[in-house]
Design a protein around this motif. Structure first.
Motif, mmCIF file in Angstrom:
data_model
loop_
_atom_site.group_PDB
_atom_site.id
_atom_site.type_symbol
_atom_site.label_atom_id
_atom_site.label_comp_id
_atom_site.label_asym_id
_atom_site.label_seq_id
_atom_site.Cartn_x
_atom_site.Cartn_y
_atom_site.Cartn_z
ATOM 1 N N SER A 155 0.835 -1.197 0.000
ATOM 2 C CA SER A 155 0.000 0.000 0.000
ATOM 3 C C SER A 155 0.873 1.250 0.000
ATOM 4 N N ASN A 156 0.458 2.260 -0.775
ATOM 5 C CA ASN A 156 1.195 3.515 -0.832
ATOM 6 C C ASN A 156 0.895 4.415 0.366
ATOM 7 N N LEU A 157 -0.173 4.105 1.101
ATOM 8 C CA LEU A 157 -0.565 4.925 2.242
ATOM 9 C C LEU A 157 0.145 4.411 3.494
ATOM 10 N N LEU A 158 1.117 5.161 3.978
ATOM 11 C CA LEU A 158 1.906 4.728 5.133
ATOM 12 C C LEU A 158 1.260 5.136 6.449
ATOM 13 N N SER A 159 0.530 6.264 6.448
ATOM 14 C CA SER A 159 -0.105 6.735 7.678
ATOM 15 C C SER A 159 -1.385 7.467 7.326
ATOM 16 N N PRO A 160 -2.372 7.500 8.216
ATOM 17 C CA PRO A 160 -3.631 8.199 7.944
ATOM 18 C C PRO A 160 -3.440 9.714 8.006
ATOM 19 N N THR A 161 -4.388 10.438 7.445
ATOM 20 C CA THR A 161 -4.336 11.897 7.465
ATOM 21 C C THR A 161 -4.757 12.425 8.832
ATOM 22 N N ASP A 162 -4.574 13.738 9.018
ATOM 23 C CA ASP A 162 -4.909 14.354 10.307
ATOM 24 C C ASP A 162 -6.389 14.704 10.437
ATOM 25 N N LYS A 163 -7.150 14.637 9.352
ATOM 26 C CA LYS A 163 -8.576 14.948 9.428
ATOM 27 C C LYS A 163 -9.306 13.833 10.183
ATOM 28 N N LEU A 164 -10.237 14.231 11.040
ATOM 29 C CA LEU A 164 -11.001 13.260 11.839
ATOM 30 C C LEU A 164 -10.052 12.285 12.531
ATOM 31 N N ARG A 165 -9.105 12.839 13.267
ATOM 32 C CA ARG A 165 -7.999 12.050 13.826
ATOM 33 C C ARG A 165 -8.470 10.958 14.794
ATOM 34 N N PHE A 166 -9.653 11.130 15.396
ATOM 35 C CA PHE A 166 -10.108 10.109 16.347
ATOM 36 C C PHE A 166 -10.301 8.754 15.676
ATOM 37 N N LEU A 167 -10.573 8.752 14.352
ATOM 38 C CA LEU A 167 -10.721 7.480 13.637
ATOM 39 C C LEU A 167 -9.383 6.785 13.413
ATOM 40 N N ASN A 168 -8.290 7.550 13.511
ATOM 41 C CA ASN A 168 -6.969 6.954 13.296
ATOM 42 C C ASN A 168 -6.645 5.869 14.319
ATOM 43 N N LYS A 169 -7.330 5.896 15.453
ATOM 44 C CA LYS A 169 -7.077 4.890 16.473
ATOM 45 C C LYS A 169 -7.466 3.488 16.010
ATOM 46 N N ALA A 170 -8.250 3.416 14.939
ATOM 47 C CA ALA A 170 -8.652 2.101 14.423
ATOM 48 C C ALA A 170 -7.506 1.376 13.744
ATOM 49 N N CYS A 171 -6.444 2.104 13.361
ATOM 50 C CA CYS A 171 -5.352 1.451 12.626
ATOM 51 C C CYS A 171 -4.032 1.491 13.393
ATOM 52 N N ILE A 172 -4.096 1.699 14.715
ATOM 53 C CA ILE A 172 -2.885 1.671 15.536
ATOM 54 C C ILE A 172 -2.512 0.225 15.875
ATOM 55 N N ILE A 173 -1.276 -0.146 15.597
ATOM 56 C CA ILE A 173 -0.773 -1.473 15.979
ATOM 57 C C ILE A 173 -0.230 -1.386 17.398
ATOM 58 N N ARG A 174 -0.881 -2.054 18.308
ATOM 59 C CA ARG A 174 -0.450 -2.010 19.709
ATOM 60 C C ARG A 174 0.669 -3.009 19.980
ATOM 61 N N CYS A 175 0.465 -4.223 19.530
ATOM 62 C CA CYS A 175 1.472 -5.282 19.730
ATOM 63 C C CYS A 175 1.519 -6.135 18.465
ATOM 64 N N PRO A 176 2.553 -5.983 17.636
ATOM 65 C CA PRO A 176 2.593 -6.714 16.359
ATOM 66 C C PRO A 176 2.379 -8.208 16.506
ATOM 67 N N ALA A 177 2.906 -8.816 17.563
ATOM 68 C CA ALA A 177 2.783 -10.268 17.728
ATOM 69 C C ALA A 177 1.351 -10.697 17.996
ATOM 70 N N LYS A 178 0.561 -9.820 18.614
ATOM 71 C CA LYS A 178 -0.812 -10.159 18.975
ATOM 72 C C LYS A 178 -1.833 -9.628 17.956
ATOM 73 N N ASP A 179 -1.468 -8.590 17.235
ATOM 74 C CA ASP A 179 -2.427 -7.945 16.335
ATOM 75 C C ASP A 179 -2.344 -8.439 14.899
ATOM 76 N N VAL A 180 -1.158 -8.894 14.458
ATOM 77 C CA VAL A 180 -0.944 -9.235 13.048
ATOM 78 C C VAL A 180 -0.352 -10.631 12.955
ATOM 79 N N ASP A 181 -0.825 -11.435 11.972
ATOM 80 C CA ASP A 181 -0.288 -12.789 11.805
ATOM 81 C C ASP A 181 0.980 -12.767 10.957
ATOM 82 N N SER A 182 1.487 -13.947 10.645
ATOM 83 C CA SER A 182 2.747 -14.053 9.905
ATOM 84 C C SER A 182 2.651 -13.534 8.477
#
Length: 587
Positions: free
Chosen positions: A274-301
């Motif tokens: 994906s070319n989008l590395l980070s979300p924009t600053d508009k409606l920033r409260f929605l950005n919390k939906a794409c925060i990786i808290r713990c890579p081992a627990k949030d994302v598979d191999s």
């Protein structure tokens, strides 16, 4: 060798599926469905008043609610086809359900006990319908709405699926031809329904007038199912609606998290490539939906989210932001939908006017709306071929006017259309009273029904500017993955508009008939004040113009509206300039 032979056999089997041979079955399905159903919508107010003895305000409210359900159901049908059943099964089920609904409606005309007993409307001693009779009638409406919700959002996309196995250049050429024929079939079917079917209902009666649509819908079902062995059937996949909902849920679940710095690497989730590395600053409260808290627990191999309801991609977040951004401008379309839904009152007016056209031939009351369709088509053609090249020289915009300006013209024209409606009704009512017909609402007024043509044409022009402009605006602001949302927004807008229109009629009727007064929207047009009702809508529409200006200003610039700074014609042709498919909505 065996593997190679197996692959060859599979290709041969696959090549027998899809292609141009499937187009007659798919196009015939929606064409005959529209011929069968649209004419019923147009003439139904007369059926409700004459056969079910409903007051005009009650009948109109019923039709507004029916229209609302019909506009909401395609959104549900699209979700069902994308997420669970697939397009083929949803269209097939929708066709059968529509046939059942039409058959039920036909039975209300065939079976005398399905309706209140016959009476003379002039005497005013008509028996109201029983609950069981209304239940049968309303059941037919609901079934037809559910059926249309299965056919209409899936038919065009299902046709495009039939060319999935050809190369991209060939597919583009074939689809262009398919879309052209599809649009022609829609225009022809709507015109036939509003003229031929409506005339048959008036001339031959309701039994024949409803029986022919049943036959057409049966033919539609047979044609679609006959081609079932030829279709390429794409399996259901995850719906965009589901993805947008996941963002809202994930943002709520993660509301306690602090937003990381925008330059943080590896803390924002997105798919590989994906070319989008980070979300924009508009409606920033929605950005919390794409925060990786713990890579081992949030994302598979494989880099996929283990729980998509707790972690979404930055792309999904930006898609939801794009939708939220256009919602204020979308809300202005609700009042536009309210005004376009008023054609049912024009049918009641046409019944009391001189409808002679050539010698003794009389145009059916419901057929005057065809002038709106013709004016919409003519305006769209003239705008694209004549006005855009002229305006482009002045505004330096590829589209001539900005899409917000085009929509604004449509919003303003709705004010003119309702004002003209009020003026024409004032003249018609005054003429009826002058002729002594105040207490004879079914008598013909010495006034040509062609007076109704200007308001119908204005409604058509307003639709060409606003509704088509709306869809192009949504297409320009959304990424390609959200193209299906454009039509969904317009459909939902008309659904909400129908509900608001029903509410306005109910309130106006209740308020104006207090203390024994005659309701503005009385069954007796000559004693009522439909002109006052139209002026009220005009006031609402004027307020909507200022509201649109405010929403347009708050939206800001159209970032994706290309400015024509010496663009070559071939470069403009490569951009997304074609007007998307839109059906006449004021019917």
């Amino acid at each position: 060798m065996e593997v190679k032979a197996a692959k060859t056999n599979q290709q041969q089997v696959t090549s027998k599926k899809g292609g141009l041979r499937t187009m007659p079955f798919i196009i015939a399905n929606e064409t005959f469905e529209k011929v069968a159903t649209i004419g019923l919508h147009m003439n139904m107010i007369i059926y409700l008043i004459t056969e079910y003895h409903l007051d005009s305000d009650t009948g109109v409210s019923v039709l507004f609610l029916w229209s609302a359900i019909s506009n909401f159901m395609p959104v549900f049908g699209a979700f069902l086809s994308d997420s669970y059943l697939g397009r083929f099964r949803v269209i097939a089920y929708g066709t059968v359900i529509s046939l059942l609904g039409l058959t039920l409606l036909w039975l209300t005309a065939i079976i005398p006990k399905a309706r209140p007993p016959y009476c003379d409307l002039k005497l005013g001693n008509c028996e109201p319908p029983k609950s069981s009779q209304l239940a049968l009638l309303y059941s037919s409406f609901i079934l037809m709405s559910i059926g249309a919700g299965g056919i209409r959002p899936c038919s065009l996309a299902f046709g495009a699926d039939q060319f999935n196995e050809v190369d991209s250049l060939t597919k583009e050429r074939i689809l262009r031809s398919f879309f052209n024929w599809y649009y022609v079939s829609i225009g022809v079917s709507v015109t036939l329904s509003m003229t031929v079917i409506v005339y048959i209902q008036q001339a031959a009666g309701w039994v024949v007038g409803f029986g022919i649509p049943v036959g057409l819908m049966f033919f539609s079902a047979v044609m679609f199912l006959l081609g079932s062995s030829l279709y390429i059937v794409v399996s259901a996949n995850k719906s965009l609606f589901t993805g947008l909902t996941q963002v809202a849920v994930a943002a709520w679940k993660n509301k306690h998290l602090a937003l990381p710095p925008k330059t943080s690497d590896g803390l924002w989730y997105n798919h590989k490539g994906s070319n989008l590395l980070s979300p924009t600053d508009k409606l920033r409260f929605l950005n919390k939906a794409c925060i990786i808290r713990c890579p081992a627990k949030d994302v598979d191999s494989d880099g996929l989210a283990l729980n998509p309801w707790s972690l979404c991609t930055a792309t999904q977040v930006e898609e939801l932001k794009a939708l939220i951004k256009v919602l204020p401008i979308w809300s202005t379309s609700i009042m536009v939908a309210v005004t376009l839904n008023q054609q049912v009152f024009a049918i009641l007016q046409a019944r009391t006017m001189d409808r002679r056209f050539i010698k003794d031939f009389k145009i059916p009351p419901a057929s005057y709306s065809v002038f709106g369709i013709l004016s919409m088509a003519a305006t769209a053609a003239i705008y694209d071929t004549v006005l855009v090249p002229l305006l482009r020289k002045v505004t330096k915009r590829r589209r001539g006017l900005s899409l917000k300006a085009r929509m604004g013209v449509g919003v303003a024209l709705t004010c003119v259309a309702t004002a003209v409606s009020a003026i024409v009704e004032t003249k018609r009512r005054n003429e009826a009273i002058r002729e002594g017909l105040a207490n004879n609402p079914l008598a013909l007024v010495n006034m040509s029904a062609m007076w109704l043509v200007p308001q119908n044409c204005l409604h058509g022009v307003a639709e060409a500017f606003n509704i088509i402009g709306q869809i192009e605006f949504y297409y320009s602001q959304f990424p390609e993955s959200m193209s299906s949302i454009a039509m969904a927004l317009v459909s939902v807008g008309f659904g909400v508009g129908s509900l608001v229109a029903s509410l306005i009629v109910t309130i106006v009727s209740a308020v104006t008939k207090k203390e024994g007064k005659v309701s503005w929207v009385s069954k007796n047009l000559n004693m009522g004040h439909y002109d006052y009702y139209y002026w009220l809508l005009t006031i609402f529409s004027v307020v909507n113009v200022f509201y649109y200006i405010l929403c347009s200003w708050l939206f800001g610039s159209e970032d994706k509206d290309e400015i024509d700074n010496g663009m070559k014609e071939e470069d403009m042709a490569k951009s997304k300039t074609s007007s998307p498919h839109v059906e006449p909505k004021y019917v």
